[in-house]
Scaffold this motif. Structure first.
Motif, PDB file in Angstrom:
ATOM      1  N   PRO A 216      -5.311 -47.280  38.917  1.00 42.71           N
ATOM      2  CA  PRO A 216      -6.351 -46.247  38.920  1.00 42.71           C
ATOM      3  C   PRO A 216      -6.017 -44.983  39.705  1.00 42.71           C
ATOM      4  N   LYS A 217      -4.835 -44.930  40.337  1.00 42.14           N
ATOM      5  CA  LYS A 217      -4.534 -43.642  40.984  1.00 42.14           C
ATOM      6  C   LYS A 217      -4.055 -42.605  39.945  1.00 42.14           C
ATOM      7  N   HIS A 218      -3.811 -43.068  38.741  1.00 40.45           N
ATOM      8  CA  HIS A 218      -3.504 -42.159  37.631  1.00 40.45           C
ATOM      9  C   HIS A 218      -4.736 -42.002  36.748  1.00 40.45           C
ATOM     10  N   VAL A 219      -4.924 -40.793  36.226  1.00 37.41           N
ATOM     11  CA  VAL A 219      -5.919 -40.662  35.154  1.00 37.41           C
ATOM     12  C   VAL A 219      -5.187 -40.359  33.852  1.00 37.41           C
ATOM     13  N   ILE A 220      -5.766 -40.816  32.736  1.00 42.30           N
ATOM     14  CA  ILE A 220      -5.127 -40.654  31.422  1.00 42.30           C
ATOM     15  C   ILE A 220      -5.124 -39.164  31.038  1.00 42.30           C
ATOM     16  N   TYR A 221      -3.994 -38.706  30.523  1.00 38.91           N
ATOM     17  CA  TYR A 221      -3.837 -37.302  30.080  1.00 38.91           C
ATOM     18  C   TYR A 221      -5.012 -36.941  29.164  1.00 38.91           C
ATOM     19  N   VAL A 222      -5.606 -35.791  29.427  1.00 40.96           N
ATOM     20  CA  VAL A 222      -6.855 -35.441  28.763  1.00 40.96           C
ATOM     21  C   VAL A 222      -6.731 -35.372  27.234  1.00 40.96           C
ATOM     22  N   TRP A 223      -5.553 -35.067  26.724  1.00 42.37           N
ATOM     23  CA  TRP A 223      -5.432 -35.004  25.265  1.00 42.37           C
ATOM     24  C   TRP A 223      -5.413 -36.399  24.626  1.00 42.37           C
ATOM     25  N   LEU A 224      -4.842 -37.372  25.323  1.00 43.02           N
ATOM     26  CA  LEU A 224      -4.912 -38.739  24.782  1.00 43.02           C
ATOM     27  C   LEU A 224      -6.370 -39.215  24.832  1.00 43.02           C
ATOM     28  N   ASP A 225      -7.018 -38.932  25.941  1.00 39.89           N
ATOM     29  CA  ASP A 225      -8.442 -39.242  26.136  1.00 39.89           C
ATOM     30  C   ASP A 225      -9.284 -38.595  25.016  1.00 39.89           C
ATOM     31  N   ALA A 226      -9.043 -37.304  24.770  1.00 42.20           N
ATOM     32  CA  ALA A 226      -9.877 -36.568  23.817  1.00 42.20           C
ATOM     33  C   ALA A 226      -9.614 -36.988  22.372  1.00 42.20           C
ATOM     34  N   LEU A 227      -8.344 -37.079  21.999  1.00 45.01           N
ATOM     35  CA  LEU A 227      -8.025 -37.438  20.608  1.00 45.01           C
ATOM     36  C   LEU A 227      -8.607 -38.805  20.244  1.00 45.01           C
ATOM     37  N   ALA A 228      -8.631 -39.679  21.242  1.00 45.99           N
ATOM     38  CA  ALA A 228      -9.130 -41.030  20.983  1.00 45.99           C
ATOM     39  C   ALA A 228     -10.607 -41.040  20.583  1.00 45.99           C
ATOM     40  N   ASN A 229     -11.322 -39.926  20.784  1.00 49.61           N
ATOM     41  CA  ASN A 229     -12.755 -39.918  20.432  1.00 49.61           C
ATOM     42  C   ASN A 229     -12.976 -40.239  18.961  1.00 49.61           C
ATOM     43  N   TYR A 230     -11.971 -39.848  18.130  1.00 51.75           N
ATOM     44  CA  TYR A 230     -12.115 -40.073  16.692  1.00 51.75           C
ATOM     45  C   TYR A 230     -12.176 -41.576  16.368  1.00 51.75           C
ATOM     46  N   LEU A 231     -11.588 -42.368  17.267  1.00 52.16           N
ATOM     47  CA  LEU A 231     -11.621 -43.823  17.090  1.00 52.16           C
ATOM     48  C   LEU A 231     -12.819 -44.433  17.813  1.00 52.16           C
ATOM     49  N   THR A 232     -13.000 -43.999  19.074  1.00 56.77           N
ATOM     50  CA  THR A 232     -13.977 -44.693  19.924  1.00 56.77           C
ATOM     51  C   THR A 232     -15.410 -44.512  19.409  1.00 56.77           C
ATOM     52  N   ALA A 233     -15.696 -43.331  18.847  1.00 57.42           N
ATOM     53  CA  ALA A 233     -17.073 -43.071  18.402  1.00 57.42           C
ATOM     54  C   ALA A 233     -17.492 -43.996  17.271  1.00 57.42           C
TER      55      ALA A 233
END
Ligand code: MSP
Length: 549
Positions: A216-233
């Motif tokens: 948890p000292k790393h956060v996921i790169y915002v573009w991987l986080d954002a692109l994944a919305n197409y799946l997670t939603a």
């Protein structure tokens, strides 16, 4: 089995309030989603907000708020604006939602378990505004996308083996429908051919993001986080059966609609992430150009933002939708100007469509007491009737072909050509002697089948063609009368009635001398014809249906 159709907008950064550029993407997707529903597809239309990353963290700091508070406020502005514009999205995802966070972590785990993630150290340039690693740049160099000065980043990161996907991606681009238009496809192919380097997919020098699972000292790169919305939603990684079924039904996406500046993220990184996770790929990524104002892309720092609310206040959502899709050649940059908006409104909507609507309504009132009776089977057909119906059918076919290839402007031009012919027809009919004679001969009001009646029926398909880019409610019910009224009333430009800039207008716009504030500006000048029609309606007739079903 019903065909499914899944379309997405990019999710919008919450560093600043929405403007007309954001509305443009959303309107285009909404229009496609509405057409797909009309065609009978089980449609899912997704939009939302992108709320993590350094850019948002800094914007919140500057506003003296926590990132979550800041994201809550701006995300609500996007959501409310889409609501006000009648956007028919089926879901609105926020990347700070629990459902998204858990499912992104699941995606990260899956890619890692498949052997495509390793730990390393990144030293290089980064553009915070685009959240982009700028390969090959030196300290002090500008970002190739936005021109802002890049920052040097030196930190321990997780890396994604992007280089392993070069050949697979090039194979994928052999399909000409995967990236549209062709110019963007060629750019992507030459970028990938020039060689792909592994990509850093975590950050460890700030904390506003989704923690990397087990580190948890790393956060996921915002573009991987954002692109994944197409799946997670739509339920990727969900534990309950309903969400899993939705994912199975809707994934892969049929269209990811994006602006041209985020092509690389969607056409290179996104398919590579999906391949690494062993998931199916989207069917098409469609990039549009920018909406320019005063010759450059709208941005807060340039001060050339046009707010959608200003236009909604004066013209309403339908007029804005029509204007953007008609005026800008989809895929290319297009300049927004208030003059062009007013001109299009007056010529195409008020004078073109408005005139036809007004004449049709007048005929319905005059000859049929406000209702169009269904033509009786024994009614005799006139030679012109079939010609009108055939032109309408041809227009619908041509409109569909152009629309499905994202040529919105040409599709509307085709529809409007047909409208112009209809106007001539209705004009001949409403003033022609034969129409009047036949109606009066048959007694007042309800002839079994008269010329105007047939003409009105022949005109009905035109109404349907036109209704597609407009925001008919999802249920398929009719326009409300306010919308129809606004389409019937020309607005004057110049003279006594100018635009009334309000607080939502851009600073540049409100300072422009020709756009001086003038009282009563945004009131409609209802045409004489419509006023007469309205009076007549209230005196004698039942109110007519404003749109045929
Ligand atoms: N958050 C990312 C997208 C992540 S998607 C997984 C992002 N957000 S953004 O808010 O900066 O821009 C989102 C989209 O808004 C652009 O791709 C584009 O579609 C649209 N536009 C923003 N400004 C625009 C114009 N001036 N003109 C046309 N579209 C514009 O990038």
């Amino acid at each position: 089995m019903t065909r499914k159709f899944y379309i997405t907008t990019p999710i919008y950064y919450v560093n600043a309030r929405p403007h007309i550029g954001h509305a443009y993407t959303t309107i285009a997707c909404d229009t496609i989603a509405r057409r797909q529903r009309l065609l009978g597809a089980d449609t899912f239309f997704l939009t939302g907000t992108d709320e993590h990353g350094q850019k948002i963290e800094r914007a919140a700091q500057a506003a003296d708020k926590t990132p979550q508070q800041y994201a809550d406020e701006i995300s609500a502005e996007f959501r409310n604006l889409w609501k006000r514009m009648g956007i028919s999205n089926d879901d609105f995802i926020r990347t700070t939602e629990e459902r998204h966070i858990k499912r992104v972590q699941e995606l990260f785990r899956r890619i890692r378990d498949n052997g495509y993630i390793y730990k390393g150290t990144y030293t290089g340039q980064y553009c915070v505004s685009d959240e982009l690693y700028v390969d090959g740049a030196q300290p002090g160099d500008p970002c190739p996308t936005c021109g802002r000065i890049t920052e040097t980043v030196h930190e321990e990161n997780y890396f994604f083996k992007l280089s392993a996907f070069q050949d697979k991606l090039l194979e994928l681009y052999a399909n000409p429908d995967f990236i549209r238009p062709e110019t963007r496809r060629n750019e992507v192919i030459s970028f990938v051919r020039s060689g792909l380097r592994d990509l850093s997919i975590s950050r460890s020098t700030f904390s506003w993001g989704i923690p990397v699972p087990d580190d948890p000292k790393h956060v996921i790169y915002v573009w991987l986080d954002a692109l994944a919305n197409y799946l997670t939603a739509i339920g990727y990684g969900a534990s309950h059966a309903g969400a899993q079924a939705a994912f199975k039904k809707y994934w892969p996406a049929d269209v990811h609609m994006i602006g041209k500046e985020i092509v690389r993220f969607h056409c290179v990184y996104w398919p590579a992430f999906l391949l690494a996770a062993g998931l199916p790929l989207p069917k098409a990524i469609v990039a549009h150009g920018w909406l320019l104002f005063e010759e450059s892309k709208m941005s807060k720092s340039r001060g050339n933002i046009v707010r959608t609310e200003t236009i909604l206040d004066v013209l309403g959502a339908d007029a804005l939708r029509y204007f953007l899709l008609r005026e800008v050649v989809f895929g290319q940059d297009g300049s927004f100007s208030f003059d062009a908006l007013v001109q299009r409104y007056n010529s195409d909507l008020a004078n073109g469509l408005g005139n036809l609507a007004s004449r049709t309504l007048t005929m319905i009132n005059r000859y049929f007491k406000g209702e169009v009776p269904y033509p009786s089977p024994s009614a005799s057909k006139l030679p012109g009737d079939e010609a009108i119906a055939e032109t309408a059918r041809k227009t619908i076919r041509e409109f569909g072909v152009l629309f499905d290839q994202f040529h919105f402007s040409r599709a509307l031009e085709t529809a409007w050509g047909s409208w112009r012919r209809s106007t001539n027809t209705s004009s001949r009919t409403s003033h022609g002697r034969s129409a009047k004679n036949k109606t009066t001969q048959a007694g007042r009001g309800w002839p079994p089948c008269s010329t105007p009646q047939r003409r009105l029926y022949a005109l009905r398909p035109r109404w349907r063609i036109r209704s597609c880019p407009m925001q008919r409610p999802k249920s398929g019910s009719r326009w409300d009368s306010a919308t129809s009224r606004s389409l019937l009333s020309p607005i004057s430009h110049g003279g006594s009635c100018r635009w009334a800039p309000n607080s939502a207008t851009s600073t540049r716009f409100s300072r422009a001398p020709t756009r001086a504030r003038s009282k009563g500006c945004n009131r409609w000048r209802i045409s004489k014809e419509v006023r007469q029609w309205k009076n007549r309606k209230s005196r004698r007739h039942r109110p007519p249906a404003l749109l045929p079903p």
